[in-house]
Each structure stands twice: as C-alpha cells, then as structure tokens.
Design an enzyme around this catalytic site. Structure first.
Site, short mmCIF file in Angstrom:
data_model
loop_
_atom_site.label_atom_id
_atom_site.label_comp_id
_atom_site.label_asym_id
_atom_site.label_seq_id
_atom_site.Cartn_x
_atom_site.Cartn_y
_atom_site.Cartn_z
N LYS A 61 41.38 54.52 43.41
CA LYS A 61 42.80 54.65 43.75
C LYS A 61 43.21 56.43 43.79
CE LYS A 61 43.51 50.48 41.27
NZ LYS A 61 44.25 49.77 39.99
N TYR A 86 17.41 47.94 43.35
CA TYR A 86 17.82 47.40 41.86
C TYR A 86 17.37 48.55 40.89
CZ TYR A 86 19.91 42.60 41.44
OH TYR A 86 20.81 41.80 41.25
N THR A 88 39.39 52.92 37.61
CA THR A 88 38.79 52.49 38.80
C THR A 88 38.38 54.12 39.41
OG1 THR A 88 40.87 52.89 39.95
CG2 THR A 88 40.55 50.61 39.17
C1 LIG Z 1 43.98 48.67 39.42
C2 LIG Z 1 43.99 48.46 38.16
C3 LIG Z 1 42.90 47.79 37.23
C4 LIG Z 1 41.83 46.89 37.89
O1 LIG Z 1 41.06 47.39 38.84
P1 LIG Z 1 40.27 46.62 39.86
O2 LIG Z 1 39.27 47.57 40.41
O3 LIG Z 1 41.37 45.85 40.69
O4 LIG Z 1 39.47 45.42 38.95
C5 LIG Z 1 42.93 47.91 35.96
N1 LIG Z 1 44.01 48.61 35.18
C6 LIG Z 1 44.78 49.17 35.73
C7 LIG Z 1 45.86 49.73 35.23
C8 LIG Z 1 44.71 49.15 37.16
O5 LIG Z 1 45.85 49.59 37.79
#
Ligand SMILES: *Cc1c(COP(=O)(O)O)cnc(C)c1O
Length: 417
Positions: free
Chosen positions: A228, A53, A225
């Site tokens: 991706k 934590y 994020t």
């Molecule tokens: C994927 C995405 C998010 C959100 O991400 P999560 O990790 O799924 O909460 C926010 N903004 C855009 C433009 C995205 O493509």
C-alpha cells in the site's frame, strides 16, 4: 512451450496485462490501498526467485540451495529493523490478512477473546468482523467511532477492554482518515493485560517516511501489508520486540504457511531500502499534503467528509447531501477516469453493497509526482461528475482532460503505452 514469451504463449493474458497497464496509466487511481510498486520491486517479483522453495528461516531451512535466498531474506529483515527501529521482522506472510492470522495464532486459542475496530467504523475484516475467520474462531469484541465526530471512541475502547479482557487488542484501520493514537491504545492494553497489535497496512509507508506517528514503543506487535503506501510487492510483514520473536516466527512457519514467496521477499528488501531515502520521506509527506489539499477542494465544493477532513492518505466522503449513492458516483467517476471505491460511512443507513460513501486516497497519484495544483483540479472534476452523474458528455470531456493530465505524469514502472 516453456520458453515462449508471454505474447506467444498466451496472447489472451498478454492482452489483459497490456490493457491493465494502459488503464493504470490513463486513469487517476484513487483507491487508497493501491499504489504503483517501484520498477525495481516489479523486476524482483518476476525473477528466478519465484522458482525456489525455502521453508524455514535463514540458516534453518528444510531445503538445500539457499545460498542466495538466505541473503535476500536477511537483507529484508535487517533493513526493516533499521527502518522502523524494531528488534525483529518476519517478512514471510503472504499478505496482510495472513499476517494478522499469524498474530492471532501466535497468541490465542480458538474461542479466546480478541478486540478490534468494527468494519462499519473503518476497521478491517481481519480485526474480528463476523464473516471473517477472526470473527468466527474467536470471541471478537468490536469497538467503533463516536456518533457525533466519527473519531475513535476511546471511552468505548476502554470500557469494552475492561469488561471483556481481550488477549489481543488490534488498532489500525482500513477506512479512517485521521491519525491513530497508538499511545492511548497502549495505555488501555496495558491496563487490561492485552497485547497491543498495530495493523499499519495502509500507513506503513507514512510511518516509514515520518508522515504518521510510529506505533513502535507502544504496540508490542506491528502487522502490515507491503504494497500500500509502502510501495513494495504484494506481501505482508510482522514487526515485534525480542520477547515475541519466536512466537511470531513459529506462527508464520510452520504454524500457518509453507514456503515463503522469495521474489516478494526480495521486493520487500528493495522497498525497505528505498523507504530509507530522503526522496521517500518527501513522498510520504507529499501523500499527506495532497490528501489535505484534495480534502479542502472537496469541502469547498460542498462535500461532506467523514471527520471533516484528512490527516493521512485517505478521504471518506458521505454523499448523502449530494443525493447520489456511493456506487453510482464511483461508476460515473470511473467513466470519467477517476477510480475510487464505494464504501460504507459510519452509521450508514444504506447496505454495504449499496452504501452512502466513497473512499479515496492519494498514494498512487502522489507516486506519479502530482501535487497541490493537480489535487485542486481533481477535486473540481470529482464534484462536476458527482453532481451530474448521468451527463455522459460532461463525463467524456473530463475523461479526456484526465488522460491529458496522466500523460504529463508517467507512473513509476509504467511506460505510457
Ligand atoms: C489491506 C489491509 C489488510 C489486508 O491486507 P491483504 O493484503 O488484502 O490481505 C489488513 N489490515 C488492514 C488494516 C488493511 O487495510
């Protein structure tokens, strides 16, 4: 009990993971928001950092025992600052959506006006769509794309911004196959006194690798994020200039969250280090090159692509001319070993749960080292399946060919069995 290996502690879950590993090896994963996290990132996420934590920030924690965690978080922050050329980074958001919520919380009160791209045009839920907290707690104004060429309608952005004077203006998208012109958004934001937020969730790896223009210098705040195109752990980050540093930090903690996920923080640090390499730059450019080649292959087979092509990692197909709904096509493609997602296209006459389009992208297959030749094969396979979605013989023949190709291109962090 607590010291049993997974296979003994929970054979059911162990089996699910093994099956998922096999699926991720055997299929061409074309969902543009997905990737294969690097092996080192996966190791960090499953490490003892999970046990700690550490509410607060390095040097100002609410728990003892932060000797190692502070170092991890400082490394993540310093590397991101260097990689993107920004004053500050917050690496604690649990994911992209909480990162955006923290941005709203930093600058807005409930009922304030915000502005972002509408979901049907390719914007994200968190940019003010009506079912999301961003659309319910704020007065959300939504811009879109033009009817004729499906590019962002900057005349509309400017006129809505002048009329409604949003506190924050979001740009960035989740289903838009072209470059985002951050300078144009910045000009509009400046004129109306809005804070420009660039949400680069999909493209942060492309930006880091120099394969998409950077929002730095245009957007005061950048959210993303980390899982991706950035190829890190599932997580979120917010980058900003010095002026907004304390507002952002306070919004994330204690405003929105409790303790950060330290294994994720380590994964972000690792991903940032890897993103500084020439190899990653080549990867980012290869994603875009592959997307262009795949788009051309699809066009040559008569597919109708939204905006006519792609200059990032993503392709949006309007299947109307093929007379196949998106969902039916996506399911047939999955049976053939190609996993994309059905998606609305701009001004879609069909319902969101049964839309006209398919959304796909090249980040994950490029992580496997695939190139132009494989993209052309993929384009032909996709066309063969979509033009004959009920031909199970054809579909299983192609699934076999896909599997053979996948065996030649092992995915990072995944052994073939
Ligand atoms: C994927 C995405 C998010 C959100 O991400 P999560 O990790 O799924 O909460 C926010 N903004 C855009 C433009 C995205 O493509």
């Amino acid at each position: 009990m607590a010291d049993l290996p997974l296979i003994e502690a929970d054979p059911e879950i162990a089996q699910c993971i093994a099956e998922e590993q096999k699926r991720q090896h055997d299929k061409l994963r074309l969902i543009p928001s997905e990737n294969y996290a690097s092996r080192a990132v996966m190791e960090a996420c499953g490490s003892v950092l999970n046990n700690k934590y550490s509410e607060g920030y390095a040097g100002k924690r609410y728990y003892e025992g932060q000797q190692n965690i502070d170092t991890v978080e400082k490394l993540a922050i310093e590397r991101l600052k260097r990689l993107f050329g920004v004053d500050h980074a917050n690496v604690q958001p649990y994911s992209g959506s909480p990162a955006n919520l923290a941005v709203y919380f930093a600058f807005c009160k409930p009922g304030d006006t915000i502005m972002g791209m509408g979901l049907p045009s390719g914007g994200h839920l968190t940019h003010g769509w009506k079912v999301s907290i961003s659309g319910k707690y704020f007065n959300a104004i939504q811009y879109g794309v033009r009817r004729d060429d499906h590019l962002i309608d900057f005349d509309q952005v400017a006129s809505l911004a002048r009329e409604h004077k949003p506190k924050v203006l979001f740009c960035g998208a989740t289903a838009y196959p072209r470059l985002i012109d951050f300078a144009k958004f910045a000009e509009i934001a400046r004129e109306v006194g809005a804070i420009l937020v660039a949400d680069i969730a999909h493209i942060s790896g492309l930006v880091a690798g120099g394969a998409h223009p950077s929002p730095v210098g245009h957007a005061e705040v950048i959210s993303s994020t980390t899982h991706k195109t950035f190829r890190g752990p599932r997580g979120g980050m917010i980058l900003c200039n010095e002026e907004h540093r304390s507002a952002i930090d306070r919004a994330v903690f204690p405003g929105l969250q409790g303790g950060p996920h330290n294994g994720t923080t380590a994964g972000i640090a690792i991903a940032a280090k890897l993103a500084m390499t020439d190899e990653f730059k080549a990867y980012a450019h290869a994603i875009v090159d592959n997307s262009r080649v795949l788009a051309d292959a699809l066009l040559s087979r008569g597919f109708d692509l939204v905006t006519g092509g792609s200059d990032n990692h993503l392709i949006l197909i309007d299947l109307t001319n093929k007379d196949v709904p998106g969902k039916v096509a996506a399911q047939a493609l999955d049976r053939a070993g190609m996993v994309a997602n059905y998606n609305s296209v701009p001004f879609d006459p069909r319902k969101p749960f049964d839309p006209s389009g398919l959304r796909l992208g090249t980040p994950a297959i490029t992580s496997r080292g695939m190139g132009p030749e494989e993209m052309r094969r993929l384009g032909n396979w996709m066309a063969d399946v979509v033009e004959d979605v009920e031909n199970e013989q054809l579909i299983s023949r192609i699934a076999g060919e896909v599997k053979e190709l996948c065996d030649q291109f092992p995915a990072p962090g995944i052994s073939s069995r």
